[in-house]
Design a protein around this motif. Structure first.
Motif, mmCIF file in Angstrom:
data_model
loop_
_atom_site.group_PDB
_atom_site.id
_atom_site.type_symbol
_atom_site.label_atom_id
_atom_site.label_comp_id
_atom_site.label_asym_id
_atom_site.label_seq_id
_atom_site.Cartn_x
_atom_site.Cartn_y
_atom_site.Cartn_z
ATOM 1 N N GLY A 168 0.815 -1.197 0.000
ATOM 2 C CA GLY A 168 0.000 0.000 0.000
ATOM 3 C C GLY A 168 0.858 1.261 0.000
ATOM 4 O O GLY A 168 1.988 1.271 0.490
ATOM 5 N N GLU A 169 0.296 2.320 -0.562
ATOM 6 C CA GLU A 169 1.036 3.582 -0.612
ATOM 7 C C GLU A 169 1.277 4.135 0.793
ATOM 8 O O GLU A 169 2.317 4.731 1.068
ATOM 9 C CB GLU A 169 0.274 4.606 -1.463
ATOM 10 N N GLU A 170 0.309 3.905 1.701
ATOM 11 C CA GLU A 170 0.490 4.360 3.090
ATOM 12 C C GLU A 170 1.659 3.625 3.746
ATOM 13 O O GLU A 170 2.435 4.206 4.506
ATOM 14 C CB GLU A 170 -0.788 4.141 3.911
ATOM 15 N N GLU A 171 1.784 2.340 3.443
ATOM 16 C CA GLU A 171 2.908 1.578 3.990
ATOM 17 C C GLU A 171 4.232 2.099 3.442
ATOM 18 O O GLU A 171 5.215 2.218 4.179
ATOM 19 C CB GLU A 171 2.763 0.094 3.630
ATOM 20 N N ALA A 172 4.230 2.440 2.174
ATOM 21 C CA ALA A 172 5.432 2.998 1.563
ATOM 22 C C ALA A 172 5.794 4.335 2.208
ATOM 23 O O ALA A 172 6.963 4.604 2.486
ATOM 24 C CB ALA A 172 5.240 3.155 0.061
ATOM 25 N N GLU A 173 4.781 5.176 2.449
ATOM 26 C CA GLU A 173 5.046 6.461 3.110
ATOM 27 C C GLU A 173 5.596 6.251 4.512
ATOM 28 O O GLU A 173 6.481 6.978 4.962
ATOM 29 C CB GLU A 173 3.769 7.295 3.147
ATOM 30 N N LEU A 174 5.071 5.244 5.208
ATOM 31 C CA LEU A 174 5.580 4.942 6.542
ATOM 32 C C LEU A 174 7.054 4.521 6.476
ATOM 33 O O LEU A 174 7.871 4.983 7.282
ATOM 34 C CB LEU A 174 4.751 3.828 7.186
ATOM 35 N N LEU A 175 7.404 3.688 5.516
ATOM 36 C CA LEU A 175 8.807 3.283 5.366
ATOM 37 C C LEU A 175 9.694 4.489 5.071
ATOM 38 O O LEU A 175 10.815 4.586 5.583
ATOM 39 C CB LEU A 175 8.946 2.251 4.247
ATOM 40 N N ILE A 176 9.181 5.412 4.254
ATOM 41 C CA ILE A 176 9.952 6.620 3.950
ATOM 42 C C ILE A 176 10.134 7.448 5.211
ATOM 43 O O ILE A 176 11.227 7.944 5.502
ATOM 44 C CB ILE A 176 9.267 7.426 2.828
#
Length: 127
Positions: free
Chosen positions: A110-118
């Protein structure tokens, strides 16, 4: 004419000296790299032995706590390993500076998961 030959000889000598210095520097760097690789291989070997020892101890503990019957520890399923690999790849992409949309599509998360990793990588997300 003799002056030109002298200049060329000096240029050749200077180039050889520079190449010799470069060769020495490269050999030193190679030796340092080889020592680092050996140290890393030794660390991996020790960790592997430690991991094997922990699995053996856990196996003995499971047998002892279940009346002598050996409890077989299940290995992670392929699906959970694949999910872990996706998140490892996503973390590496986040560390390399990719944006959330790219990470999400490349790693199937998910894009939210990607943002969290960033964000965990201490940098603001890019849209």
């Amino acid at each position: 004419m003799w002056f030109l030959l002298l200049v060329l000889a000096l240029i050749i000598i200077a180039a050889q000296a520079m190449l010799w210095r470069l060769q020495r520097r490269l050999l030193t760097n190679l030796q340092i790299s080889q020592e680092r690789v050996q140290a890393l291989e030794e660390t991996v070997r020790r960790l592997t032995v430690g991991h094997t020892t922990k699995e053996t101890n856990a196996s003995h503990a499971a047998r002892d706590t279940h009346g002598g019957g050996l409890k077989v520890q299940s290995r992670p399923t392929e699906e959970s390993e694949e999910k872990g690999n996706r998140y490892r790849r996503a973390r590496m992409l986040a560390e390399s500076g990719r944006n959330a949309c790219y990470i999400a599509s490349a790693c199937q998360i998910g894009e939210e998961e990607a943002e969290l990793l960033i964000r965990l990588n201490n940098r603001p997300p890019q849209k």
